[in-house]
Design a protein around this motif. Structure first.
Motif, PDB file in Angstrom:
ATOM      1  N   ASP A   2     -12.275   5.093  12.103  1.00 41.62           N
ATOM      2  CA  ASP A   2     -10.535   4.671  12.713  1.00 41.62           C
ATOM      3  C   ASP A   2     -10.537   4.192  11.268  1.00 41.62           C
ATOM      4  O   ASP A   2      -8.697   4.022  10.985  1.00 41.62           O
ATOM      5  CB  ASP A   2     -10.116   3.729  13.839  1.00 41.62           C
ATOM      6  N   VAL A   3     -11.209   3.249  10.845  1.00 41.74           N
ATOM      7  CA  VAL A   3     -10.682   2.359   9.638  1.00 41.74           C
ATOM      8  C   VAL A   3     -10.360   3.808   8.523  1.00 41.74           C
ATOM      9  O   VAL A   3      -8.859   3.362   7.992  1.00 41.74           O
ATOM     10  CB  VAL A   3     -11.804   1.812   8.832  1.00 41.74           C
ATOM     11  N   LEU A   4     -10.593   4.615   8.573  1.00 41.62           N
ATOM     12  CA  LEU A   4     -10.900   5.600   7.254  1.00 41.62           C
ATOM     13  C   LEU A   4      -8.877   6.670   7.667  1.00 41.62           C
ATOM     14  O   LEU A   4      -7.864   6.701   6.608  1.00 41.62           O
ATOM     15  CB  LEU A   4     -11.489   6.684   6.624  1.00 41.62           C
ATOM     16  N   TYR A   5      -9.011   7.132   9.176  1.00 41.64           N
ATOM     17  CA  TYR A   5      -7.852   7.430   9.510  1.00 41.64           C
ATOM     18  C   TYR A   5      -6.624   6.140   9.398  1.00 41.64           C
ATOM     19  O   TYR A   5      -5.899   6.543   8.462  1.00 41.64           O
ATOM     20  CB  TYR A   5      -8.104   7.661  10.932  1.00 41.64           C
ATOM     21  N   SER A   6      -6.819   5.267   9.395  1.00 38.46           N
ATOM     22  CA  SER A   6      -5.219   4.461   9.138  1.00 38.46           C
ATOM     23  C   SER A   6      -5.342   4.046   7.908  1.00 38.46           C
ATOM     24  O   SER A   6      -3.983   3.866   7.271  1.00 38.46           O
ATOM     25  CB  SER A   6      -6.263   2.449   9.900  1.00 38.46           C
ATOM     26  N   LEU A   7      -6.422   4.076   7.044  1.00 37.86           N
ATOM     27  CA  LEU A   7      -5.238   3.559   5.592  1.00 37.86           C
ATOM     28  C   LEU A   7      -4.619   5.027   5.134  1.00 37.86           C
ATOM     29  O   LEU A   7      -3.872   4.841   4.340  1.00 37.86           O
ATOM     30  CB  LEU A   7      -6.930   3.622   4.970  1.00 37.86           C
ATOM     31  N   LYS A   8      -6.107   6.433   5.697  1.00 32.91           N
ATOM     32  CA  LYS A   8      -4.661   7.452   4.900  1.00 32.91           C
ATOM     33  C   LYS A   8      -3.364   7.764   6.165  1.00 32.91           C
ATOM     34  O   LYS A   8      -2.462   8.147   5.316  1.00 32.91           O
ATOM     35  CB  LYS A   8      -6.136   8.637   5.890  1.00 32.91           C
ATOM     36  N   MET A   9      -3.373   7.269   7.678  1.00 34.23           N
ATOM     37  CA  MET A   9      -1.946   6.773   7.591  1.00 34.23           C
ATOM     38  C   MET A   9      -1.203   6.127   7.182  1.00 34.23           C
ATOM     39  O   MET A   9       0.160   6.441   6.917  1.00 34.23           O
ATOM     40  CB  MET A   9      -1.674   6.767   9.591  1.00 34.23           C
ATOM     41  N   ALA A  10      -1.392   4.776   6.874  1.00 36.24           N
ATOM     42  CA  ALA A  10      -1.064   4.398   5.574  1.00 36.24           C
ATOM     43  C   ALA A  10       0.014   4.684   4.342  1.00 36.24           C
ATOM     44  O   ALA A  10       0.383   3.922   4.393  1.00 36.24           O
ATOM     45  CB  ALA A  10      -1.699   2.974   5.870  1.00 36.24           C
ATOM     46  N   ALA A  11      -1.142   5.406   3.844  1.00 36.72           N
ATOM     47  CA  ALA A  11      -0.873   5.607   2.867  1.00 36.72           C
ATOM     48  C   ALA A  11       0.385   6.852   2.713  1.00 36.72           C
ATOM     49  O   ALA A  11       0.715   7.173   1.976  1.00 36.72           O
ATOM     50  CB  ALA A  11      -1.521   6.639   1.731  1.00 36.72           C
ATOM     51  N   ASP A  12       0.638   7.569   3.754  1.00 33.76           N
ATOM     52  CA  ASP A  12       1.449   8.977   4.126  1.00 33.76           C
ATOM     53  C   ASP A  12       2.899   8.478   4.099  1.00 33.76           C
ATOM     54  O   ASP A  12       2.755   7.435   5.346  1.00 33.76           O
ATOM     55  CB  ASP A  12       0.859   9.399   5.259  1.00 33.76           C
ATOM     56  N   ALA A  13       3.491   8.799   3.168  1.00 31.42           N
ATOM     57  CA  ALA A  13       4.856   8.452   3.271  1.00 31.42           C
ATOM     58  C   ALA A  13       5.577   9.427   4.921  1.00 31.42           C
ATOM     59  O   ALA A  13       6.843   8.164   5.260  1.00 31.42           O
ATOM     60  CB  ALA A  13       5.366   8.988   2.125  1.00 31.42           C
ATOM     61  N   LYS A  14       5.434   9.751   5.159  1.00 37.82           N
ATOM     62  CA  LYS A  14       5.925  10.215   6.699  1.00 37.82           C
ATOM     63  C   LYS A  14       5.821   9.542   7.930  1.00 37.82           C
ATOM     64  O   LYS A  14       6.267   9.009   8.477  1.00 37.82           O
ATOM     65  CB  LYS A  14       6.116  11.751   6.848  1.00 37.82           C
ATOM     66  N   ALA A  15       4.343   9.102   7.884  1.00 40.43           N
ATOM     67  CA  ALA A  15       3.610   8.280   9.187  1.00 40.43           C
ATOM     68  C   ALA A  15       4.145   7.212   9.164  1.00 40.43           C
ATOM     69  O   ALA A  15       4.672   6.281   9.736  1.00 40.43           O
ATOM     70  CB  ALA A  15       2.584   8.694   8.907  1.00 40.43           C
ATOM     71  N   SER A  16       4.264   6.421   7.960  1.00 45.06           N
ATOM     72  CA  SER A  16       4.873   4.796   7.615  1.00 45.06           C
ATOM     73  C   SER A  16       5.426   5.134   6.098  1.00 45.06           C
ATOM     74  O   SER A  16       4.857   4.640   4.812  1.00 45.06           O
ATOM     75  CB  SER A  16       3.673   4.605   7.583  1.00 45.06           C
ATOM     76  N   PRO A  17       6.349   5.168   6.444  1.00 42.13           N
ATOM     77  CA  PRO A  17       7.542   5.206   4.908  1.00 42.13           C
ATOM     78  C   PRO A  17       7.391   3.578   4.308  1.00 42.13           C
ATOM     79  O   PRO A  17       7.648   3.341   2.936  1.00 42.13           O
ATOM     80  CB  PRO A  17       8.855   5.309   5.411  1.00 42.13           C
ATOM     81  N   ASN A  18       7.425   2.764   4.847  1.00 44.68           N
ATOM     82  CA  ASN A  18       7.305   0.942   4.366  1.00 44.68           C
ATOM     83  C   ASN A  18       6.391   0.632   3.791  1.00 44.68           C
ATOM     84  O   ASN A  18       5.718   0.032   3.178  1.00 44.68           O
ATOM     85  CB  ASN A  18       7.954   0.124   6.161  1.00 44.68           C
ATOM     86  N   THR A  19       4.790   1.435   4.259  1.00 41.18           N
ATOM     87  CA  THR A  19       3.957   0.820   3.249  1.00 41.18           C
ATOM     88  C   THR A  19       2.953   1.576   2.328  1.00 41.18           C
ATOM     89  O   THR A  19       2.076   1.428   1.711  1.00 41.18           O
ATOM     90  CB  THR A  19       3.132   0.877   4.403  1.00 41.18           C
ATOM     91  N   ALA A  20       4.127   3.132   2.192  1.00 32.80           N
ATOM     92  CA  ALA A  20       3.469   4.035   1.126  1.00 32.80           C
ATOM     93  C   ALA A  20       2.995   3.998   0.445  1.00 32.80           C
ATOM     94  O   ALA A  20       3.232   4.223  -0.418  1.00 32.80           O
ATOM     95  CB  ALA A  20       3.980   5.585   2.159  1.00 32.80           C
ATOM     96  N   SER A  21       5.073   2.820  -0.404  1.00 31.25           N
ATOM     97  CA  SER A  21       4.562   2.639  -1.675  1.00 31.25           C
ATOM     98  C   SER A  21       3.717   1.848  -1.833  1.00 31.25           C
ATOM     99  O   SER A  21       3.657   2.101  -3.453  1.00 31.25           O
ATOM    100  CB  SER A  21       6.146   1.889  -1.599  1.00 31.25           C
ATOM    101  N   TYR A  22       3.029   0.710  -1.058  1.00 31.60           N
ATOM    102  CA  TYR A  22       1.848   0.264  -1.367  1.00 31.60           C
ATOM    103  C   TYR A  22       0.585   1.095  -2.166  1.00 31.60           C
ATOM    104  O   TYR A  22      -0.272   1.090  -2.480  1.00 31.60           O
ATOM    105  CB  TYR A  22       1.544  -1.005  -0.681  1.00 31.60           C
ATOM    106  N   PHE A  23       0.662   2.164  -1.797  1.00 35.62           N
ATOM    107  CA  PHE A  23      -0.857   3.178  -1.729  1.00 35.62           C
ATOM    108  C   PHE A  23      -0.694   3.857  -2.811  1.00 35.62           C
ATOM    109  O   PHE A  23      -0.998   5.029  -2.768  1.00 35.62           O
ATOM    110  CB  PHE A  23      -0.607   3.722  -0.831  1.00 35.62           C
ATOM    111  N   THR A  24       0.609   4.365  -3.924  1.00 39.59           N
ATOM    112  CA  THR A  24       0.699   5.093  -4.088  1.00 39.59           C
ATOM    113  C   THR A  24      -0.186   4.884  -5.722  1.00 39.59           C
ATOM    114  O   THR A  24      -1.016   3.996  -5.818  1.00 39.59           O
ATOM    115  CB  THR A  24       2.176   4.796  -5.564  1.00 39.59           C
ATOM    116  N   GLY A  25      -1.280   6.096  -5.692  1.00 35.20           N
ATOM    117  CA  GLY A  25      -2.267   6.174  -6.627  1.00 35.20           C
ATOM    118  C   GLY A  25      -3.962   5.517  -6.207  1.00 35.20           C
ATOM    119  O   GLY A  25      -4.308   5.505  -6.715  1.00 35.20           O
ATOM    120  N   VAL A  26      -3.314   5.416  -4.355  1.00 32.27           N
ATOM    121  CA  VAL A  26      -4.625   5.306  -4.008  1.00 32.27           C
ATOM    122  C   VAL A  26      -5.084   6.143  -3.633  1.00 32.27           C
ATOM    123  O   VAL A  26      -4.660   6.925  -2.660  1.00 32.27           O
ATOM    124  CB  VAL A  26      -4.979   4.203  -3.288  1.00 32.27           C
ATOM    125  N   THR A  27      -6.809   6.555  -3.307  1.00 33.76           N
ATOM    126  CA  THR A  27      -7.163   7.341  -2.752  1.00 33.76           C
ATOM    127  C   THR A  27      -8.362   6.549  -2.244  1.00 33.76           C
ATOM    128  O   THR A  27      -9.245   5.609  -2.257  1.00 33.76           O
ATOM    129  CB  THR A  27      -7.788   8.518  -3.425  1.00 33.76           C
TER     130      THR A  27
END
Length: 85
Positions: free
Chosen positions: A3-28
């Motif tokens: 669930d931690v891995l899923y939550s981080l991937k969802m936070a980085a997804d621009a469609k699922a989380s448009p407000n937080t995805a910009s913070y994850f630009t360049g993060v894998t």
């Protein structure tokens, strides 16, 4: 821990989380072990300076000329003030 891995991937997804995805630009985010997660960041190459270091610096201004010595026969006489009142 999935669930931690899923939550981080969802936070980085621009469609699922448009407000937080910009913070994850360049993060894998990936799972590196049974109970380990890794977040890798991308660091871009530094911006080149306007003047490459291989160029020499601009030349310094020429020094002020030194005064020439007095000519032969010249004397340094004191200046005398006349005190007439």
């Amino acid at each position: 821990m999935d669930d931690v891995l899923y939550s981080l991937k969802m936070a980085a997804d621009a469609k699922a989380s448009p407000n937080t995805a910009s913070y994850f630009t360049g993060v894998t985010v990936k799972q590196t072990g049974a109970h380990a997660r890794a977040m890798l960041t991308f660091t871009p190459a530094p911006t080149p300076s306007p003047r490459p270091h291989s160029q020499p610096p601009p030349p310094l201004p020429a020094p002020a000329p030194t005064p020439s010595p007095p000519t032969q026969g010249a004397t340094n006489l004191p200046i005398r003030s006349d005190s007439r009142s």
